[in-house]
Scaffold this active site. Structure first.
Site, PDB file in Angstrom:
ATOM      1  N   GLY A 172       0.819  -1.206   0.000  1.00  0.00           N
ATOM      2  CA  GLY A 172       0.000   0.000   0.000  1.00  0.00           C
ATOM      3  C   GLY A 172       0.854   1.258   0.000  1.00  0.00           C
ATOM      4  O   GLY A 172       1.866   1.344  -0.683  1.00  0.00           O
ATOM      5  N   GLU A 209      20.968  -6.867 -21.583  1.00  0.00           N
ATOM      6  CA  GLU A 209      21.302  -8.172 -22.170  1.00  0.00           C
ATOM      7  C   GLU A 209      20.279  -8.608 -23.219  1.00  0.00           C
ATOM      8  O   GLU A 209      20.042  -9.796 -23.429  1.00  0.00           O
ATOM      9  CB  GLU A 209      21.425  -9.261 -21.079  1.00  0.00           C
ATOM     10  CG  GLU A 209      22.371  -8.929 -19.952  1.00  0.00           C
ATOM     11  CD  GLU A 209      23.815  -9.207 -20.313  1.00  0.00           C
ATOM     12  OE1 GLU A 209      24.082  -9.576 -21.463  1.00  0.00           O
ATOM     13  OE2 GLU A 209      24.675  -9.035 -19.436  1.00  0.00           O
TER      14      GLU A 209
END
Length: 393
Positions: free
Chosen positions: A350, A374
């Site tokens: 939250g 990558e």
């Protein structure tokens, strides 16, 4: 093919986890805030043997397998992604190219300090105008007598500007190939080792990044940077093939880093959902929360299975085509799952999840790059499709 972790791997996992929780976890929030690269901890990682896991004993390594490296990256990444990528880049992009393509003299010259974690190396591939199209490299290296003269620039290069960086291996155009008709064809790309401190080699100021605040990342520039001819790594003109193979291994290592991120989100959410109460009961008793955390468990187990299957294929010497497919699948699934996992974790926490004092905020910032580095998710989908025999461009 089996890819279950051995008892030795699990024992090793425990030792790396102890190190990460003792040496990294207590300090990581402050390091992240300060954008501090902890050289002392990196060198402790070296003394623990983490940088030498896959290197032969003759260079001070353990002569171990690729799976062990993935275990170490996962466990470091479970505590902090920046520390995990420091190991991944230090080995996969720094040590591995020299180990795979270097001459015996080059290995003896550069590997001992890198393997010991007393020095770091980077790999200069990406350029401002190239991105995913690495074949569009514009950096050039020309022979002048017995020296290579390098001109160009690189960007997003990890481990390239630390106080213990000893070298960067770069891809550069060293000529132009000719097609059978004799006409000029594709550029000839080679890899060249450029030691730190070489005149004309400039490490530009570090990037101000969204995440990976602890990781060292710089743009590099080369203006008539001269290195001896014997700094060519591997055969001239084979640089493109070399970096493709390097990236295949790196995708599995990034998958391991992503699994560490997912596992961290799962661990944090299980603990928080058991302690945080609303309306008199723990939030984990609510299906809306419990189901989301259950999804994290599925992501962690599935991602781990894909990652260590690919690692086992690497260790077993599986056919290149099969390994490449497994590496791309693992990287695609785990990186996208990690981004989803951090979003779920932030939601479970939250308002607290939006606060930097809680680690889920750091993992949320760190995760996005996993879908980019990558090889982007789009590149992985293209490679997977080609592996299936589809004529995708």
């Amino acid at each position: 093919m089996t890819f279950a972790l051995s008892r030795e791997h699990e024992t090793f996992r425990h030792s790396v986890r102890e190190f990460a929780e003792a040496e990294v976890a207590p300090h990581v929030a402050q390091w992240d805030k300060d954008h501090h690269f902890p050289v002392d901890v990196v060198q402790k990682m070296g003394r623990l043997g983490l940088f030498g896991l896959t290197a032969p004993e003759e260079f001070g390594g353990a002569g171990g397998d690729f799976t062990s490296l993935c275990v170490a990256i996962e466990e470091l990444g479970r505590v902090d992604q920046s520390i995990g990528i420091t190991l991944e880049a230090g080995v996969g992009l720094g040590i591995t190219p020299i180990l795979a393509y270097g001459t015996q003299e080059q290995k003896e010259r550069w590997l001992p300090d890198l393997v010991a974690g007393q020095a770091l190396a980077g790999f200069g591939l990406t350029e401002p105008g190239a991105g995913s199209d690495a074949s569009a490299t514009r950096t050039r290296a020309e022979l002048d007598g017995a020296e290579w003269v390098v001109n160009g620039s690189k960007q997003f290069i990890s481990n390239s500007g630390t106080e213990i960086t000893s070298l960067v291996t770069v891809t550069a155009r060293t000529g132009t190939r000719t097609d059978p008709s004799g006409a000029a064809g594709r550029p000839e790309i080679s890899t060249i080792v450029i030691p730190a401190g070489t005149p004309g080699f400039v490490v530009e100021p570090a990037y101000d990044k969204l995440g990976w605040h602890i990781s060292d990342t710089h743009p590099l520039s080369f203006v008539d940077a001269r290195v001896p001819e014997d700094h060519l790594l591997g055969d001239r003109g084979r640089g493109y093939a070399q970096f493709l193979a390097t990236l295949d291994d790196g995708r599995v290592a990034i998958a391991a880093l992503a699994v560490g991120c997912i596992q961290a989100c799962l661990d944090l959410c299980v603990q928080y959902a058991g302690e945080r109460t609303t309306f008199g009961v723990p939030i984990g008793s609510k299906q809306g929360v419990a189901f989301q955390i259950s999804d994290l468990a599925v992501m962690a187990q599935a991602g781990r299975a894909l990652t260590y299957q690919a690692a086992a294929m690497k260790d077993a010497g599986a056919p290149t085509k099969e390994f490449k497919q497994a590496a791309s699948i693992a990287k695609l699934y785990t990186s996208e799952s990690a981004v989803t996992a951090t979003r779920i974790a932030t939601q479970v926490f939250g308002g607290y999840g939006f606060m930097e004092e809680y680690p889920v905020a750091r993992f949320y910032r760190d995760a996005k790059i996993l879908e980019i580095g990558e090889g982007t998710s789009e590149v992985q989908r293209m490679l997977i499709a080609r592996g299936l025999g589809l004529p995708v461009e």
